[in-house]
Design a protein around this motif. Structure first.
Motif, PDB file in Angstrom:
ATOM      1  N   UNK A   1     -42.053 -21.088  34.936  1.00 55.67           N
ATOM      2  CA  UNK A   1     -40.827 -20.381  34.836  1.00 55.67           C
ATOM      3  C   UNK A   1     -39.660 -21.243  34.077  1.00 55.67           C
ATOM      4  N   UNK A   2     -39.573 -22.238  34.549  1.00 56.22           N
ATOM      5  CA  UNK A   2     -38.698 -23.161  33.877  1.00 56.22           C
ATOM      6  C   UNK A   2     -38.645 -23.307  32.347  1.00 56.22           C
ATOM      7  N   UNK A   3     -39.954 -23.329  31.987  1.00 56.07           N
ATOM      8  CA  UNK A   3     -40.298 -23.658  30.463  1.00 56.07           C
ATOM      9  C   UNK A   3     -40.217 -22.340  29.766  1.00 56.07           C
ATOM     10  N   UNK A   4     -40.687 -21.183  30.332  1.00 59.03           N
ATOM     11  CA  UNK A   4     -40.514 -19.828  29.736  1.00 59.03           C
ATOM     12  C   UNK A   4     -39.189 -19.587  29.494  1.00 59.03           C
ATOM     13  N   UNK A   5     -38.263 -19.880  30.473  1.00 59.33           N
ATOM     14  CA  UNK A   5     -36.774 -19.767  30.134  1.00 59.33           C
ATOM     15  C   UNK A   5     -36.420 -20.583  28.861  1.00 59.33           C
ATOM     16  N   UNK A   6     -36.602 -21.609  29.018  1.00 58.18           N
ATOM     17  CA  UNK A   6     -36.286 -22.676  27.639  1.00 58.18           C
ATOM     18  C   UNK A   6     -36.791 -21.969  26.497  1.00 58.18           C
ATOM     19  N   UNK A   7     -38.157 -21.702  26.729  1.00 52.47           N
ATOM     20  CA  UNK A   7     -38.714 -21.032  25.450  1.00 52.47           C
ATOM     21  C   UNK A   7     -37.830 -20.030  24.968  1.00 52.47           C
ATOM     22  N   UNK A   8     -37.490 -18.992  25.817  1.00 57.62           N
ATOM     23  CA  UNK A   8     -36.776 -17.786  25.551  1.00 57.62           C
ATOM     24  C   UNK A   8     -35.572 -18.293  24.649  1.00 57.62           C
ATOM     25  N   UNK A   9     -34.800 -19.343  25.457  1.00 54.56           N
ATOM     26  CA  UNK A   9     -33.657 -19.710  24.869  1.00 54.56           C
ATOM     27  C   UNK A   9     -33.787 -20.280  23.355  1.00 54.56           C
ATOM     28  N   UNK A  10     -34.853 -20.963  23.065  1.00 56.22           N
ATOM     29  CA  UNK A  10     -35.070 -21.544  21.902  1.00 56.22           C
ATOM     30  C   UNK A  10     -35.414 -20.334  21.056  1.00 56.22           C
ATOM     31  N   UNK A  11     -36.233 -19.372  21.232  1.00 54.67           N
ATOM     32  CA  UNK A  11     -36.473 -18.336  20.257  1.00 54.67           C
ATOM     33  C   UNK A  11     -35.396 -17.616  20.123  1.00 54.67           C
TER      34      UNK A  11
END
Length: 390
Positions: A31-41
């Protein structure tokens, strides 16, 4: 720890509690990585238009650079071609100037006379032409004497009395004008026409002239059998070339005299090319005579076209006889019959020849009785008046 089944040592063994703990940690990290990924995308999506615009600009710059390179290469090629053309023009100008100088120098020199060989050739050629014309004139003179073409009768004009024309004979036989054919028996007309055709055949052979209408004999030899006449090969100037049907140039002995001289209707001469007619054949003979006179620079008026022997006599006396021919001639070779300069229309000549004596009387001008010809010469004069009206 050793397995009781395979007796092998395994690395690790986890219990259920440990596995659940690990799963919770993995889910939390995901979940933490997904949130980071969404921010980067989201950040990348915001910055992507600026990157695309810059990339597009670089692409256009690259294409423009390539185009400029090609233009420079083409410019260099055009410059090289231009330089080559300029050098060629310079060389041509120099050559032209040199030729002009040579031409001016050549014009300044006295004009050289023709070579002796060329002069002798022209002299021999002119002499041969004169000799050939003189020889032809001698042969024609002997031919006239052999066939005995003469004019008999007639009288000159005296005061108010009009003179009368004589009759022309060949071989002792009178060949009348077409309007007087009915006065003579068919045997007389056929014999006179045979002499005239033989005379005309030898005359054209001596002069080397090809006539529009060709004469054939059913005896397959010249002078043997009955003569027929039809158009040969040539241009359609004068409207004679389409009359290719053979017409009988003789009168049957059994035919009435009235039908022998007027076999075609003057109102419809075009139909006589399909129906054999003595009048059409006689018109073809007259047309041949007029064309032969034209080739020797002797114009014959239409009012005298029917007097065949008179025209042939005038032809044999012309000073230009023998100088122009289809076969020989220096600068005076004849065109194939008939050239546009020969303006006689065959259909018009056929209408004149087909007109009977009665029709000619209606068309002549009124003359006082005392000035008219005697009855025996009236039809001959009518022929001349008819032609003058036309």
């Amino acid at each position: 720890m050793e397995c009781t089944n395979c007796n092998l040592l395994q690395r690790k063994f986890f219990c259920t509690s440990c596995i659940k703990a690990h799963l919770r940690e993995a889910r939390s990290a995901t979940k933490h990585v997904a949130a980071e990924r969404s921010k980067h995308v989201e950040r990348a999506s915001k910055e992507l238009p600026a990157i695309d615009k810059a990339r597009q600009i670089r692409s256009e710059i690259s294409s423009l650079e390539e185009r400029v390179t090609e233009v420079r290469k083409e410019t260099q090629r055009i410059k090289a071609a231009h330089e080559a053309a300029r050098e060629r023009i310079t060389a041509l100008k120099a050559s032209l100037a040199e030729r002009r100088n040579r031409l001016v120098a050549a014009r300044a020199l006295p004009s050289p006379s023709q070579s002796s060989s060329l002069q002798s050739f022209h002299s021999a050629l002119s002499q041969m032409t004169e000799t050939l014309a003189h020889t032809r004139a001698i042969l024609v003179e002997e031919l006239v004497e052999v066939f005995s073409i003469v004019e008999v009768g007639g009288r000159p004009s005296l005061g108010s009395t009009k003179g009368a024309k004589g009759e022309w004979m060949i071989g002792g036989l009178v060949l009348p004008v077409p309007g007087d054919m009915r006065r003579y028996p068919p045997e007389h007309i056929n014999a006179a026409l045979t002499h005239t055709l033989q005379f005309l055949n030898l005359l054209t052979f001596y002069l080397g002239v090809k006539l529009p209408f060709e004469v054939t004999w059913n005896g397959e030899m010249v002078g043997v059998g009955h003569p027929y006449i039809a158009a040969g090969k040539g241009s359609d100037s004068g409207g004679w070339a389409r009359w290719s049907t053979k017409q009988p140039l003789h009168r049957p002995a059994s035919s009435p005299s009235s039908s022998g001289a007027h076999g075609a209707s003057p109102k419809s001469p075009a139909t006589s090319s399909q129906t054999p007619s003595f009048t059409t054949a006689l018109t073809m003979l007259v047309y041949n005579t007029l064309y032969l006179c034209h080739t020797q620079s002797l114009p014959i008026p239409l009012s005298q076209s029917g007097d065949v022997l008179r025209n042939l006599w005038a032809l044999c006396c012309t000073p230009e006889l023998g100088r122009r021919s289809h076969q020989t001639g220096v600068g005076a070779a004849l065109e194939q019959p008939t050239p546009p300069a020969f303006t006689v229309e065959f259909t018009q000549l056929l209408q004149v020849t087909s007109a009977g004596p009665g029709q000619r009387k209606k068309r002549r001008t009124t003359t006082p009785r005392k000035l008219r010809e005697p009855p025996e010469d009236e039809d001959a004069e009518d022929w001349d008046m008819l032609e003058a009206d036309i």
